[in-house]
Design a protein around this motif. Sequence first.
Motif: not given
Length: 177
Positions: A19-23, A26-29, A38-39
């Motif tokens: 989940m941290e990797a996805i967040e 998402t921030k980078y994108l 919004n994750p």
Amino acid sequence: METREYQLRIPTNDYGNRMEAIELLTKYLREITGEKLNPNKADTTIYLEAQLTTRNCGHTFSEVRVRQNFDENGEIISGNSATLDINNDSVPPTYKADALTWNLTAAEGYNSEQKIEQDIHRDHYKYNRKAKIKDLPQSFQLKNCGQLTEMFPSAFKEPVKDPTAHVLQTGQRMYIW
């Protein structure tokens, strides 16, 4: 419907918390695209996917796959939650209009959706036409070309010569999260 899909493979040894990797991704994108991602509004899906080839049917689609869905505890979702996807990439891959020439409309009676998609990878992007039939039995298997033409009657631009020809699995089935 038209969508944009960002694809990046994150090796499991590069992150400890998925989940941290996805967040972080998402921030980078959000920063590089300006989109308001919004994750917390994203769906989490887990499925077992089998990639198939239609080379025996007279045309090899870019992707044909069957997915069986699982819940967040790794339990198979009972009932009719499997899906069948078919898509064809545009040629050349950056020519969106070519993707529009494929009619992947599902046969009447199926719960389906169809879209134009832009796949964005780390080093390239492409357009494709994608269709999905939803709410299939979890035991669903795509076995032959006739079955595929019954489900997607206009998908092949030329008639399928041998409806009994097998649709074959390519590679190993894999779990995707």
